[in-house]
Design a protein around this motif. Structure first.
Motif, PDB file in Angstrom:
ATOM      1  N   ALA A 109       0.857  -1.195   0.000  1.00  0.00           N
ATOM      2  CA  ALA A 109       0.000   0.000   0.000  1.00  0.00           C
ATOM      3  C   ALA A 109       0.888   1.238   0.000  1.00  0.00           C
ATOM      4  N   ASN A 110       0.245   2.417   0.035  1.00  0.00           N
ATOM      5  CA  ASN A 110       1.053   3.645  -0.019  1.00  0.00           C
ATOM      6  C   ASN A 110       1.552   4.034   1.377  1.00  0.00           C
ATOM      7  N   GLY A 111       2.366   3.177   1.942  1.00  0.00           N
ATOM      8  CA  GLY A 111       2.990   3.451   3.241  1.00  0.00           C
ATOM      9  C   GLY A 111       2.512   2.485   4.313  1.00  0.00           C
ATOM     10  N   VAL A 112       3.363   2.306   5.318  1.00  0.00           N
ATOM     11  CA  VAL A 112       2.989   1.448   6.452  1.00  0.00           C
ATOM     12  C   VAL A 112       1.814   2.075   7.194  1.00  0.00           C
ATOM     13  N   THR A 113       1.738   3.400   7.171  1.00  0.00           N
ATOM     14  CA  THR A 113       0.594   4.091   7.792  1.00  0.00           C
ATOM     15  C   THR A 113      -0.717   3.528   7.236  1.00  0.00           C
ATOM     16  N   SER A 114      -0.807   3.433   5.925  1.00  0.00           N
ATOM     17  CA  SER A 114      -2.036   2.912   5.302  1.00  0.00           C
ATOM     18  C   SER A 114      -2.235   1.439   5.622  1.00  0.00           C
ATOM     19  N   VAL A 115      -1.122   0.706   5.623  1.00  0.00           N
ATOM     20  CA  VAL A 115      -1.209  -0.727   5.888  1.00  0.00           C
ATOM     21  C   VAL A 115      -1.773  -0.974   7.311  1.00  0.00           C
ATOM     22  N   ILE A 116      -1.355  -0.122   8.257  1.00  0.00           N
ATOM     23  CA  ILE A 116      -1.859  -0.291   9.630  1.00  0.00           C
ATOM     24  C   ILE A 116      -3.354   0.037   9.666  1.00  0.00           C
ATOM     25  N   ASP A 117      -3.728   1.123   9.008  1.00  0.00           N
ATOM     26  CA  ASP A 117      -5.144   1.499   8.943  1.00  0.00           C
ATOM     27  C   ASP A 117      -5.976   0.348   8.355  1.00  0.00           C
ATOM     28  N   MET A 118      -5.450  -0.267   7.286  1.00  0.00           N
ATOM     29  CA  MET A 118      -6.177  -1.369   6.629  1.00  0.00           C
ATOM     30  C   MET A 118      -6.286  -2.575   7.555  1.00  0.00           C
ATOM     31  N   LEU A 119      -5.190  -2.885   8.233  1.00  0.00           N
ATOM     32  CA  LEU A 119      -5.205  -4.067   9.102  1.00  0.00           C
ATOM     33  C   LEU A 119      -6.189  -3.881  10.258  1.00  0.00           C
ATOM     34  N   ILE A 120      -6.174  -2.680  10.825  1.00  0.00           N
ATOM     35  CA  ILE A 120      -7.050  -2.433  11.973  1.00  0.00           C
ATOM     36  C   ILE A 120      -8.509  -2.574  11.527  1.00  0.00           C
ATOM     37  N   SER A 121      -8.829  -2.005  10.362  1.00  0.00           N
ATOM     38  CA  SER A 121     -10.219  -2.122   9.873  1.00  0.00           C
ATOM     39  C   SER A 121     -10.573  -3.574   9.596  1.00  0.00           C
ATOM     40  N   TRP A 256      11.672 -17.106  13.001  1.00  0.00           N
ATOM     41  CA  TRP A 256      11.509 -18.086  14.087  1.00  0.00           C
ATOM     42  C   TRP A 256      11.016 -19.432  13.542  1.00  0.00           C
ATOM     43  N   ASN A 257      11.690 -20.511  13.944  1.00  0.00           N
ATOM     44  CA  ASN A 257      11.186 -21.828  13.540  1.00  0.00           C
ATOM     45  C   ASN A 257      10.230 -22.398  14.585  1.00  0.00           C
ATOM     46  N   ASP A 258      10.085 -21.661  15.716  1.00  0.00           N
ATOM     47  CA  ASP A 258       9.227 -22.180  16.783  1.00  0.00           C
ATOM     48  C   ASP A 258       8.108 -21.198  17.149  1.00  0.00           C
ATOM     49  N   LEU A 259       7.740 -20.339  16.185  1.00  0.00           N
ATOM     50  CA  LEU A 259       6.712 -19.330  16.467  1.00  0.00           C
ATOM     51  C   LEU A 259       5.433 -19.973  17.014  1.00  0.00           C
ATOM     52  N   ASP A 260       5.083 -21.124  16.430  1.00  0.00           N
ATOM     53  CA  ASP A 260       3.807 -21.748  16.840  1.00  0.00           C
ATOM     54  C   ASP A 260       3.846 -22.327  18.247  1.00  0.00           C
ATOM     55  N   SER A 261       5.016 -22.310  18.891  1.00  0.00           N
ATOM     56  CA  SER A 261       5.048 -22.750  20.297  1.00  0.00           C
ATOM     57  C   SER A 261       4.487 -21.661  21.204  1.00  0.00           C
ATOM     58  N   TYR A 262       4.432 -20.414  20.685  1.00  0.00           N
ATOM     59  CA  TYR A 262       4.009 -19.290  21.538  1.00  0.00           C
ATOM     60  C   TYR A 262       2.647 -18.742  21.151  1.00  0.00           C
ATOM     61  N   ILE A 263       2.342 -18.827  19.862  1.00  0.00           N
ATOM     62  CA  ILE A 263       1.070 -18.260  19.390  1.00  0.00           C
ATOM     63  C   ILE A 263       0.697 -18.966  18.087  1.00  0.00           C
ATOM     64  N   ASP A 264      -0.587 -19.013  17.824  1.00  0.00           N
ATOM     65  CA  ASP A 264      -1.024 -19.507  16.515  1.00  0.00           C
ATOM     66  C   ASP A 264      -0.555 -18.457  15.494  1.00  0.00           C
ATOM     67  N   PRO A 265       0.393 -18.799  14.590  1.00  0.00           N
ATOM     68  CA  PRO A 265       0.960 -17.777  13.705  1.00  0.00           C
ATOM     69  C   PRO A 265      -0.076 -17.038  12.865  1.00  0.00           C
ATOM     70  N   SER A 266      -1.264 -17.633  12.687  1.00  0.00           N
ATOM     71  CA  SER A 266      -2.249 -16.922  11.867  1.00  0.00           C
ATOM     72  C   SER A 266      -2.704 -15.624  12.554  1.00  0.00           C
ATOM     73  N   PHE A 267      -2.325 -15.438  13.817  1.00  0.00           N
ATOM     74  CA  PHE A 267      -2.666 -14.206  14.540  1.00  0.00           C
ATOM     75  C   PHE A 267      -1.549 -13.151  14.421  1.00  0.00           C
ATOM     76  N   VAL A 268      -0.515 -13.450  13.626  1.00  0.00           N
ATOM     77  CA  VAL A 268       0.635 -12.537  13.569  1.00  0.00           C
ATOM     78  C   VAL A 268       0.796 -11.964  12.152  1.00  0.00           C
ATOM     79  N   THR A 269       1.016 -10.641  12.061  1.00  0.00           N
ATOM     80  CA  THR A 269       1.369 -10.040  10.764  1.00  0.00           C
ATOM     81  C   THR A 269       2.580  -9.133  10.975  1.00  0.00           C
ATOM     82  N   VAL A 270       3.350  -8.969   9.888  1.00  0.00           N
ATOM     83  CA  VAL A 270       4.579  -8.168   9.956  1.00  0.00           C
ATOM     84  C   VAL A 270       4.449  -7.025   8.941  1.00  0.00           C
ATOM     85  N   VAL A 271       4.911  -5.821   9.336  1.00  0.00           N
ATOM     86  CA  VAL A 271       4.911  -4.723   8.366  1.00  0.00           C
ATOM     87  C   VAL A 271       6.320  -4.174   8.156  1.00  0.00           C
TER      88      VAL A 271
END
Ligand SMILES: Cc1ncc(COP(=O)(O)O)c(C=O)c1O
Length: 465
Positions: A109-121, A256-271
């Motif tokens: 998108a046009n900036g991480v600012t927009s990406v955060i707005d989109m994710l929150i919505s 991380w090769n062990d991300l799923d030991s702490y959280i279901d990775p489907s709940f995680v996004t990276v920007v």
């Protein structure tokens, strides 16, 4: 009839929101310092921008920029497949990924600012809460609120626990208080490397935060926008500056090769994006990576038409990122230049008795201006005020007033801590990634300003504080 009633509730709420900072930044932008053409202009150390490689970036972009008929067409609102392939390639080369990121796991998108707005919505409902540890990047407040009407709740972490897994207890406390009021904390934001402290979290703290989020079924937004601006780390052979300076290597959650030991990775996004690590705030390009949740990608894609990058930016950045040798070398140059300026700035701070939190990444240093603020305050008391004997008596109003007045009276802009939800007045974020000959002008202006007896500054109406 009230003219406002024509507006939506959202628009009415946005109009009621007063952004004091916008006035300051308009002033700064309309009178920029330039050593030759405007030496009396305002020196800006308040916006996170890396100007140390400006010449390299401008030259490269001018070499690869040529408009084609394709640029006059609508592009893919999620980013062209060539652009997303290059972003995936960049991520796979530099984030030490556990599994290769694929182009279809990215939305641009046009900036991480927009990406955060989109994710929150996409994830939250109106009134939901976002938890973020203070001090924090102030625009998170507006990013989550202006359209999605979600509210940030800052979790105050004592500086001594800023990197420690023990901070989870403060998150838990805020979570419980909100729950008692019937408010759902839906998202946890982790900014790593951190803005404004420039520190890198140890893996054990991120693990603890992810486990906390998992327990409450919260989504985690990991903002890694400074991932490639790390300039001081054990991997580079750096040593801690003091006994309290715990330094860590940056480890993206994508590695991380062990991300799923702490959280279901489907709940995680990276920007991540072009603004910070590639010194291109104005190009407006950022992206979200969700290797573990197709549904989020689909939902983001469904609203991407409102905030996509222009075809010109899309092709320009595709060409930029496609020159892998250039990009890989550029990242090394960025680290070298940041380190050089960091060392010059901290030497200046030490010589002038300004304490700071040692940083490792990003464009800024979280600096202790309490003594400067105390001095300024005592030099600028209003007629009925008594002088202060200790920095402990300073208020956030003082913090904001010195910042505001320094722009008009001393032609210098830094970022005052109150804007970052600092725990105590007097902490400031100083952006050091500007050429040293300019930076030294800015730093010297702040120091002399704190010493001047003027009282001429226009005082802000800070009734909100
Ligand atoms: C932590 C953090 N996230 C997001 C952004 C916004 O970046 P963009 O320019 O891509 O909108 C910034 C900008 O300063 C930032 O510091």
């Amino acid at each position: 009839m009230d003219p406002l009633s024509f507006l939506s509730t959202i628009a009415q709420e946005n109009l009621a929101f007063q952004d004091d900072n916008a006035e300051v930044f308009n002033k700064v932008n309309s009178n920029r310092y330039n050593k030759h053409s405007n030496p009396a202009g305002i020196l800006n150390m308040g916006i996170a921008v890396n100007k140390l490689q400006e010449d390299i970036v401008v030259k490269k972009l001018n070499t690869i920029n040529h408009i084609t008929p394709e640029n006059l067409e609508y592009g893919d609102p999620t980013g062209s497949s060539s652009l997303r392939s290059e972003i995936a390639h960049l991520t796979n080369r530099h984030f030490n990924v556990y599994r290769n990121v694929l182009p279809e796991q990215i939305v641009v998108a046009n900036g991480v600012t927009s990406v955060i707005d989109m994710l929150i919505s996409t994830v939250c409902n109106r009134g939901d809460a976002v938890l973020v540890s203070a001090p924090y990047y102030n625009a998170f407040d507006t990013d989550v609120n202006l359209r999605a009407k979600v509210v940030t709740h800052s979790v105050n972490i004592p500086i001594s626990e800023g990197l420690d897994p023990s901070q989870v207890k403060y998150f838990q406390h805020t979570y419980n208080s909100l729950a008692a009021e019937g408010i759902k904390a839906k998202i946890l934001i982790i900014c790593n490397p951190h803005n404004p402290t420039g520190r890198i979290y140890p893996k054990e703290t991120i693990r603890a935060l992810l486990s906390f989020a998992s327990k409450h079924k919260m989504h985690v937004l990991v903002d890694e926008i400074y991932a490639l601006s790390v300039y001081r780390a054990p991997a580079f052979g750096d040593q801690p500056e003091t006994k309290d300076d715990l330094i860590y290597d940056f480890e993206s959650v994508l590695s991380w090769n062990d991300l799923d030991s702490y959280i279901d990775p489907s709940f995680v996004t990276v920007v991540h994006g072009m603004s910070k690590d590639f010194c291109m705030n104005g190009i407006r390009m950022g992206w979200i990576i969700s290797p573990w949740n197709d549904l989020i990608i689909k939902a983001l894609a469904s609203i991407s038409i409102f905030s996509y990058s222009s075809s010109v930016s899309d092709t320009l950045i595709t060409r930029f990122l496609a020159d892998h040798q250039f990009v890989d070398n550029f990242i090394k140059i960025v680290a070298r230049n940041l380190k050089e300026n960091y060392l010059k700035t901290t030497r200046f701070f030490n010589a002038n008795n300004i304490a700071y939190i040692p940083a490792q990444a990003g464009h800024f240093i979280w600096s202790d201006f309490r003594q400067l603020l105390l001095q300024w305050k005592n030099n600028n008391l209003s007629p009925n005020e008594k002088s202060l004997s200790s920095a402990k008596q300073l208020t956030f109003k003082d913090d904001k007033e010195m910042w505001y007045n320094a722009v008009s009276d001393a032609s210098v802009c830094y970022s005052c801590g109150v804007n970052f939800h600092s725990e105590t007045p007097g902490w400031s974020r100083v952006v050091f990634s500007i050429p040293w000959e300019d930076l030294i002008v800015g730093l010297s202006r702040v120091i002399s300003y704190s010493k001047t007896l003027n009282g001429k500054g226009k005082l802000l109406n800070l009734s909100k504080l």
